[in-house]
Design an enzyme around this catalytic site. Structure first.
Site, mmCIF file in Angstrom:
data_model
loop_
_atom_site.group_PDB
_atom_site.id
_atom_site.type_symbol
_atom_site.label_atom_id
_atom_site.label_comp_id
_atom_site.label_asym_id
_atom_site.label_seq_id
_atom_site.Cartn_x
_atom_site.Cartn_y
_atom_site.Cartn_z
ATOM 1 N N ASN A 1 -18.900 101.631 -2.093
ATOM 2 C CA ASN A 1 -17.694 100.920 -1.665
ATOM 3 C C ASN A 1 -17.938 99.413 -1.680
ATOM 4 O O ASN A 1 -19.033 98.938 -1.347
ATOM 5 C CB ASN A 1 -17.192 101.413 -0.302
ATOM 6 C CG ASN A 1 -18.226 101.406 0.788
ATOM 7 O OD1 ASN A 1 -19.421 101.505 0.517
ATOM 8 N ND2 ASN A 1 -17.780 101.303 2.016
ATOM 9 N N ILE A 2 -16.918 98.713 -2.128
ATOM 10 C CA ILE A 2 -17.002 97.255 -2.292
ATOM 11 C C ILE A 2 -15.815 96.663 -1.541
ATOM 12 O O ILE A 2 -14.672 96.784 -1.985
ATOM 13 C CB ILE A 2 -16.942 96.871 -3.786
ATOM 14 C CG1 ILE A 2 -18.041 97.583 -4.576
ATOM 15 C CG2 ILE A 2 -17.061 95.355 -3.948
ATOM 16 C CD1 ILE A 2 -17.879 97.521 -6.087
ATOM 17 N N GLU A 3 -16.108 96.089 -0.373
ATOM 18 C CA GLU A 3 -15.025 95.589 0.481
ATOM 19 C C GLU A 3 -14.667 94.149 0.139
ATOM 20 O O GLU A 3 -15.355 93.475 -0.631
ATOM 21 C CB GLU A 3 -15.437 95.746 1.952
ATOM 22 C CG GLU A 3 -15.631 97.215 2.302
ATOM 23 C CD GLU A 3 -15.909 97.475 3.772
ATOM 24 O OE1 GLU A 3 -16.249 96.515 4.512
ATOM 25 O OE2 GLU A 3 -15.791 98.653 4.175
ATOM 26 N N CYS B 1 -13.122 101.969 -3.072
ATOM 27 C CA CYS B 1 -13.925 103.087 -2.565
ATOM 28 C C CYS B 1 -15.071 103.405 -3.540
ATOM 29 O O CYS B 1 -14.983 103.120 -4.746
ATOM 30 C CB CYS B 1 -13.068 104.337 -2.408
ATOM 31 S SG CYS B 1 -11.961 104.315 -0.998
ATOM 32 N N GLU C 1 -16.001 106.318 -4.699
ATOM 33 C CA GLU C 1 -15.613 107.266 -5.749
ATOM 34 C C GLU C 1 -14.864 106.550 -6.871
ATOM 35 O O GLU C 1 -15.089 106.819 -8.063
ATOM 36 C CB GLU C 1 -14.701 108.368 -5.191
ATOM 37 C CG GLU C 1 -15.292 109.163 -4.045
ATOM 38 C CD GLU C 1 -14.948 108.590 -2.679
ATOM 39 O OE1 GLU C 1 -15.063 107.361 -2.499
ATOM 40 O OE2 GLU C 1 -14.576 109.365 -1.806
ATOM 41 N N CYS D 1 -11.049 110.106 0.373
ATOM 42 C CA CYS D 1 -9.761 109.712 0.936
ATOM 43 C C CYS D 1 -8.632 110.182 0.005
ATOM 44 O O CYS D 1 -8.866 110.623 -1.128
ATOM 45 C CB CYS D 1 -9.696 108.195 1.137
ATOM 46 S SG CYS D 1 -9.437 107.269 -0.379
ATOM 47 N N CYS E 1 -8.490 108.554 -3.453
ATOM 48 C CA CYS E 1 -9.576 108.986 -4.351
ATOM 49 C C CYS E 1 -9.351 110.416 -4.832
ATOM 50 O O CYS E 1 -9.727 110.764 -5.954
ATOM 51 C CB CYS E 1 -10.927 108.839 -3.665
ATOM 52 S SG CYS E 1 -11.417 107.109 -3.548
HETATM 53 N N1 THU Z 1 -14.380 104.676 1.668
HETATM 54 C C1 THU Z 1 -14.909 105.140 0.496
HETATM 55 O O1 THU Z 1 -15.726 104.476 -0.145
HETATM 56 N N2 THU Z 1 -14.488 106.353 0.036
HETATM 57 C C2 THU Z 1 -13.567 107.154 0.664
HETATM 58 O O2 THU Z 1 -13.193 108.201 0.149
HETATM 59 C C3 THU Z 1 -13.034 106.750 1.976
HETATM 60 C C4 THU Z 1 -13.396 105.406 2.447
HETATM 61 C C5 THU Z 1 -14.812 103.358 2.163
HETATM 62 C C6 THU Z 1 -13.723 102.313 2.156
HETATM 63 C C7 THU Z 1 -14.221 101.354 3.218
HETATM 64 O O3 THU Z 1 -15.096 100.422 2.619
HETATM 65 C C8 THU Z 1 -15.008 102.222 4.168
HETATM 66 O O4 THU Z 1 -15.225 103.461 3.509
HETATM 67 C C9 THU Z 1 -14.333 102.481 5.503
HETATM 68 O O5 THU Z 1 -13.056 102.962 5.314
#
Ligand code: THU
Length: 127
Positions: free
Chosen positions: A42-44, A53, A55, A86, A89
């Site tokens: 995940n890259i915020e 996300c 995935e 999520c 995804c």
């Molecule tokens: N996140 C994912 O990388 N994949 C998911 O299927 C659900 C959420 C990440 C997004 C965010 O950076 C962190 O989890 C918290 O929501």
């Protein structure tokens, strides 16, 4: 590749997560029919809605490399609960592999396995 090896690849990607806002690192490793594996984390972003996300990052790497014949994906976080994909995804994965095998792991390494169709039983289709 065994489930455990694919989960290890996901965990390796998780360690590269950029998640200073949620402090919730996630890693994913997607396997293709030819055995190739692509990973993502995940890259915020400070504009939180621009977050990607793990995935989605893995799918972006694979498709960009010309590979979209997916067979299995491993998803892992450091959390106490299994890391399920999520809603967004689920839809992204459904685009390429509605019957994808999805391994969902938690921080202690235990995991469960489901078909994507169990997560997304009535997917949107523009047909
Ligand atoms: N996140 C994912 O990388 N994949 C998911 O299927 C659900 C959420 C990440 C997004 C965010 O950076 C962190 O989890 C918290 O929501």
């Amino acid at each position: 590749m065994t489930d455990r090896e694919l989960l290890d690849r996901a965990a390796e990607a998780m360690r590269r997560s950029y998640s200073p806002y949620s402090r919730f690192p996630v890693g994913a490793a997607i396997e293709c029919a030819d055995g190739a594996v692509f990973t993502g984390c995940n890259i915020e972003n400070s504009a939180l809605g621009a977050t990607m996300c793990a995935e989605a990052a893995a799918v972006a790497c694979a498709v960009s490399a010309g590979n979209r014949n997916f067979t299995r994906i491993a998803i892992i976080s450091e959390g106490a609960d299994y890391c399920y994909p999520c809603g967004g995804c689920r839809q992204i994965l459904n685009e390429f592999a509605p019957e994808l095998e999805v391994l969902c792991a938690r921080g202690d390494g235990r995991y469960v396995s489901y078909r994507l169709s169990a997560f997304l039983p009535m997917p949107f289709s523009a047909q």
